[in-house]
Design a protein around this motif. Structure first.
Motif, PDB file in Angstrom:
ATOM      1  N   ILE B 428       0.388   7.425  -4.975  1.00 44.04           N
ATOM      2  CA  ILE B 428       1.185   7.928  -3.861  1.00 44.04           C
ATOM      3  C   ILE B 428       0.396   8.957  -3.063  1.00 44.04           C
ATOM      4  O   ILE B 428      -0.718   9.326  -3.429  1.00 44.04           O
ATOM      5  N   CYS B 429       0.994   9.457  -2.008  1.00 38.84           N
ATOM      6  CA  CYS B 429       0.318  10.425  -1.141  1.00 38.84           C
ATOM      7  C   CYS B 429       0.501  11.847  -1.667  1.00 38.84           C
ATOM      8  O   CYS B 429       1.460  12.531  -1.313  1.00 38.84           O
ATOM      9  N   GLY B 439      -0.548  14.966 -11.482  1.00 39.08           N
ATOM     10  CA  GLY B 439      -1.665  14.153 -11.958  1.00 39.08           C
ATOM     11  C   GLY B 439      -1.356  13.552 -13.318  1.00 39.08           C
ATOM     12  O   GLY B 439      -1.547  12.355 -13.553  1.00 39.08           O
ATOM     13  N   LEU B 440      -0.817  14.387 -14.197  1.00 36.28           N
ATOM     14  CA  LEU B 440      -0.439  13.890 -15.524  1.00 36.28           C
ATOM     15  C   LEU B 440       0.638  12.805 -15.396  1.00 36.28           C
ATOM     16  O   LEU B 440       0.588  11.780 -16.073  1.00 36.28           O
ATOM     17  N   ILE B 444       0.570   8.927 -16.887  1.00 35.70           N
ATOM     18  CA  ILE B 444       1.390   8.435 -18.015  1.00 35.70           C
ATOM     19  C   ILE B 444       2.610   7.615 -17.581  1.00 35.70           C
ATOM     20  O   ILE B 444       3.264   6.993 -18.411  1.00 35.70           O
ATOM     21  N   ALA B 445       2.939   7.615 -16.293  1.00 34.32           N
ATOM     22  CA  ALA B 445       4.163   6.954 -15.838  1.00 34.32           C
ATOM     23  C   ALA B 445       4.190   5.483 -16.241  1.00 34.32           C
ATOM     24  O   ALA B 445       3.183   4.788 -16.147  1.00 34.32           O
ATOM     25  N   SER B 446       5.358   5.033 -16.668  1.00 33.72           N
ATOM     26  CA  SER B 446       5.420   3.696 -17.267  1.00 33.72           C
ATOM     27  C   SER B 446       5.359   2.564 -16.256  1.00 33.72           C
ATOM     28  O   SER B 446       5.230   1.413 -16.638  1.00 33.72           O
ATOM     29  N   ARG B 447       5.449   2.848 -14.954  1.00 36.83           N
ATOM     30  CA  ARG B 447       5.254   1.738 -14.017  1.00 36.83           C
ATOM     31  C   ARG B 447       3.909   1.852 -13.319  1.00 36.83           C
ATOM     32  O   ARG B 447       3.685   1.236 -12.278  1.00 36.83           O
ATOM     33  N   ASP B 450       2.612   7.016 -10.490  1.00 39.12           N
ATOM     34  CA  ASP B 450       3.920   7.268  -9.910  1.00 39.12           C
ATOM     35  C   ASP B 450       4.317   8.702 -10.183  1.00 39.12           C
ATOM     36  O   ASP B 450       4.065   9.235 -11.251  1.00 39.12           O
ATOM     37  N   HIS B 451       4.928   9.330  -9.200  1.00 39.38           N
ATOM     38  CA  HIS B 451       5.399  10.698  -9.393  1.00 39.38           C
ATOM     39  C   HIS B 451       6.859  10.750  -9.795  1.00 39.38           C
ATOM     40  O   HIS B 451       7.319  11.706 -10.391  1.00 39.38           O
TER      41      HIS B 451
END
Ligand code: SF4
Ligand code: SF4
Lengths: 180, 601
Positions: B428-429, B439-440, B444-447, B450-451
């Motif tokens: 993302i922007c 950043g973390l 780790i995001a499951s998709r 992603d924030h």
């Protein structure tokens, strides 16, 4: 009467949700006495609600179930009403609906309309005003169902607003921009 | 309890497009209680019913629409619905949520979930009411934009309360990052859910419900929603968010030096004033718009000389301005309108284009490698025609339609490294070098990158005392620090999931810090009559985070995939308030794993 300032309406439906909830304890737009319509192609949104028209088209009730209240609102007596559908068919802007054995018309909440309170945009106002004539709209909406009539009426109202939008053409605006 | 009576619709609709049949099932209350609803319910369904090896664009990939227990209720901004499937873009868990009016109308059908499987033999749309489904052929809708599709369906049924979630040309052509769009301009943008719909030959899902939603404790529920409304109205960011919506982030991110500029090569954009939310509001905004029952009204409608639409949100605005070096605001507004109607994700679209721009600048990709396509920073004419090729998969557009990650495999390692993605999803922007907890979250995001899976907005607050108290170190509230960020993210990933389960707006629930486990538990209990406590919610949410993990493991995701592109780990930004910083992602991921009690492999 209830007036709507279309330029301020965001289409959030808080008015509709509040109307249904405070009259019935449930949430369902069908139970609301005003109906929000979203015209996605033109950006116009707004609630359609009884405008206490000059002609009072809805008062054709063959059973005499309808009467006028002290604020000019149309009152339907559920004990006299036979759900014949005449008033729903008669209102040129689709402000009367019949749903699950009941007729829904704005009753102004007895003079303290909940939709006005729910609207944080001040797009719904409760004030005195001239009662409009719906003669032309009546002619133009013949054969339409209430959904189509609300759509027609709102599109019509929206035209003026869209002209205002078009008039403030960005090209002509000053280039003096906010630099916050 | 034998069945779900309050809040929930309590019913599940299964649709088979191949056979053109449907079934209605009661949802087991115990099953639902263990997932609350919304995103977690969808993921659990996917986990239970998907063959992880299936072709995401084949008939076996289930496309799941889900709402939550309080969607469409008096809960402010309870407007969202989530669409879940295996992602054709990333090959792992895919889902995307959108606000507007579709979720509330779906709620009125009494279906908490709609699971669509199979593949139609010809283009059709689903007409879904309380009673079930009609399969309506619509050969004439080919190529129609989403707003026109919506109008056509409404007209055909002589009903303007109908809400439609549909695809445009990009979804029909199975562009891997195509979107589903509802309420004219509300986008389920990420992970290519539009392509899944297109592969099923499903042009649109139209919903029209007439059921009533009842809550268990009417007065208690009313009081709680009023408290939330007050918290929103009195919030210090209300006015700014009301005026600008998420576009306020153009100036805000630029101010801290993390506004992606020329494809993350810089974090400060010197022409930001020309493309900011403020300028947009002043020149083109004509009114505010809102999701169902929201009292913030942060969305906007704009009119330019040639285009009009709702939006744009920050991601789209930044994607088509600074990210690609474009300083023409009207052009970004054009792209917003075009992408929404064609149903294309703005972030992934801008990543393909931005990646090519950077690779061409560096000589890593030659025009002759791409049928002569030349893309330079700020060349709006070239961007416009490239977008059009992608939407229609015309010529080179067919290759670009796979997304930057796959496209980059035709090129060398240096070029591949320049794709700003995690797990195949484009970033993302927001430059993670100046927002470490974000950043973390991307890692780790499951998709994939992603924030929204954690939205650790708190790290931007500088509320150091509160940070010490809540997360053990003042550094959790300091954006440049790595310390304390794993603790922050393990907390906020739960609240993010909670807003997704309640289908509440994340700007309100999380960024404005309106929702917590306590008030959510009493809201849910008053709303549904199901006994939720802060502790039970925490357990359910924790389990749901684990489920995402397990599911992605089945898709082949490993510890090594939880990382960031090399640029963010090794190169620092050349100028501005974030200059000199890189992300020590390993350290944060390690701590994150430790907090979850996960093994490294
Ligand atoms: S016809 Fe419609 S607008 Fe006129 S008074 Fe009756 S309900 Fe109101
Ligand atoms: S509450 Fe106000 S802004 Fe919202 S739909 Fe009703 S009139 Fe429009």
């Amino acid at each position: 009467m209830i007036r709507v300032d279309l330029s301020r309406c965001t289409g959030c439906r808080r008015c509709e949700a509040a109307c249904a909830f405070f009259h019935t304890g449930r949430i369902n737009p069908e139970l609301a006495r005003l109906k929000v319509v979203h015209l996605y192609e033109t950006g116009i949104d707004g609630p359609v609600v009884c405008q206490q028209c000059e002609e009072r088209f809805c008062m054709v009730c063959p059973e005499n179930a309808l009467s006028l209240g002290s604020n000019g609102e149309v009152i339907c007596s559920p004990t006299v009403c036979t759900l014949c559908g005449a008033c729903e068919k008669a209102c040129p802007i689709g402000a009367v609906t019949q749903f699950q054995g009941f007729v829904y018309i704005c009753d102004l909440c007895g003079g303290d309309p909940k939709c006005v309170k729910a609207c944080t945009e001040k797009a719904i106002l409760f004030e005195e005003g001239e009662r409009p004539s719906f003669e032309n709209i009546h002619k133009a909406t013949r054969g339409m169902n209430p959904q189509e009539r609300r759509h027609f009426y709102l599109s019509r109202l929206g035209q003026k607003l869209r002209e205002e939008w078009a008039a403030r053409s960005p090209a002509e605006e000053s280039q003096d921009l906010d630099k916050t | 309890m034998t069945r779900l009576r309050y809040g929930y619709g309590g019913r599940l609709l299964r649709v088979n497009l191949t056979r053109r049949t449907f079934e209605i099932e009661e949802i087991d209350p115990g099953w639902m209680k263990s997932v609350i609803g919304g995103r977690a319910a969808n993921t659990r369904r996917l986990d239970e019913e998907l063959d992880p090896g299936c072709d995401p664009l084949g008939p076996d990939n289930p496309l799941i629409f889900g709402v939550g227990p309080l969607t469409g209720s008096l809960l402010p901004a309870s407007a969202y619905y989530t669409v879940t499937a295996k992602s054709p873009l990333t090959g792992i868990l895919g889902d995307s949520a959108a606000g507007g009016q579709f979720g509330a109308e779906m709620k009125m059908t009494g279906f908490d979930q709609i699971i669509i499987s199979g593949r139609a033999d010809a283009w059709l749309y689903l007409w879904i009411t309380d009673e079930g489904v009609e399969f309506i052929d619509c050969p004439g809708y080919a190529g129609l934009g989403v707003a026109s599709t919506t109008s056509s369906i409404r007209k055909a049924h002589r009903d303007y309360s109908v809400q439609v979630a549909g695809i445009g040309a990009a979804g029909e052509n199975e562009v891997l990052y195509s979107a589903i769009v509802s309420s004219g301009n509300r986008v389920n943008g990420r992970t290519g859910m539009g392509a899944v719909m297109g592969a099923k030959r499903l042009k649109a899902v139209a919903v029209r419900g007439k059921r009533s939603l009842e809550v268990a404790d009417t007065l208690g529920f009313l009081e709680q929603t009023r408290n939330l409304e007050r918290a929103i109205l009195e919030h210090c960011e209300y006015d700014k968010r009301y005026r600008l919506g998420t576009t306020m982030l153009m100036q805000d991110l630029n101010g801290i030096g993390i506004l992606p500029t020329n494809h993350f090569q810089e974090g400060v954009c010197d022409y930001v004033d020309e493309v900011s939310g403020q300028t947009l509001a002043e020149r083109y905004k004509v009114k505010n718009k809102a999701c169902y029952n929201c009292n913030l009204h942060c969305s906007r409608y704009y009119v330019t000389n040639e285009y009009e639409a709702e939006g744009p949100e920050f991601e789209t605005l930044c994607s088509f301005t600074s990210r690609l070096g474009c300083r023409d605001l009207a052009f970004a507004l054009e792209m917003n309108a075009v992408l929404n109607q064609a149903g294309l994700d703005s972030i992934s679209t801008a990543e393909v284009i931005g990646w090519i721009m950077e690779c061409q600048e560096k000589g890593l990709v030659k025009p002759e490698d791409l049928d002569g396509l030349e893309l330079r920073w700020g060349d709006t004419e070239a961007v416009r025609s490239t977008v059009d090729m992608i939407i229609h998969r015309r010529d080179l557009g067919d290759r670009l339609a796979q997304g930057a990650t796959r496209l980059s495999r035709d090129f060398g390692e240096e070029a591949q490294k320049l794709v700003m993605q995690v797990k195949g999803l484009d970033i993302i922007c927001g430059d993670p070098r100046g927002i470490k907890a974000y950043g973390l979250t991307y890692a780790i995001a499951s998709r994939g990158a992603d924030h929204l899976r954690a939205e650790p907005y708190f790290e931007l607050t500088d509320l150091q005392d509160e940070a010490r108290e809540r997360f053990g170190t003042e550094k959790a509230a300091m954006r440049m620090e790595e310390e304390g960020k794993a603790v922050l993210v393990t907390y906020s990933e739960k609240i993010a999931l909670l807003t997704d389960c309640l289908t509440m707006c994340k700007n309100i629930g999380l960024c404005m810090d309106i929702l917590d486990l306590e008030n959510a538990a009493s809201l849910l209990t008053a709303g549904t009559g199901v006994d939720y406590t802060a502790a039970s919610l925490e357990e359910v949410l924790g389990e749901a985070v684990q489920r995402d993990r397990r599911l992605n493991r089945r898709f082949g995701i490993r510890r090594a995939d939880d990382t960031l592109p090399e640029r963010f780990r090794k190169e620092s930004l050349p100028t501005g308030p974030t200059q000199g910083s890189i992300v020590d992602i390993e350290r944060m991921v390690e701590e994150y794993y430790r907090l979850h009690g996960w093994e490294d492999e």
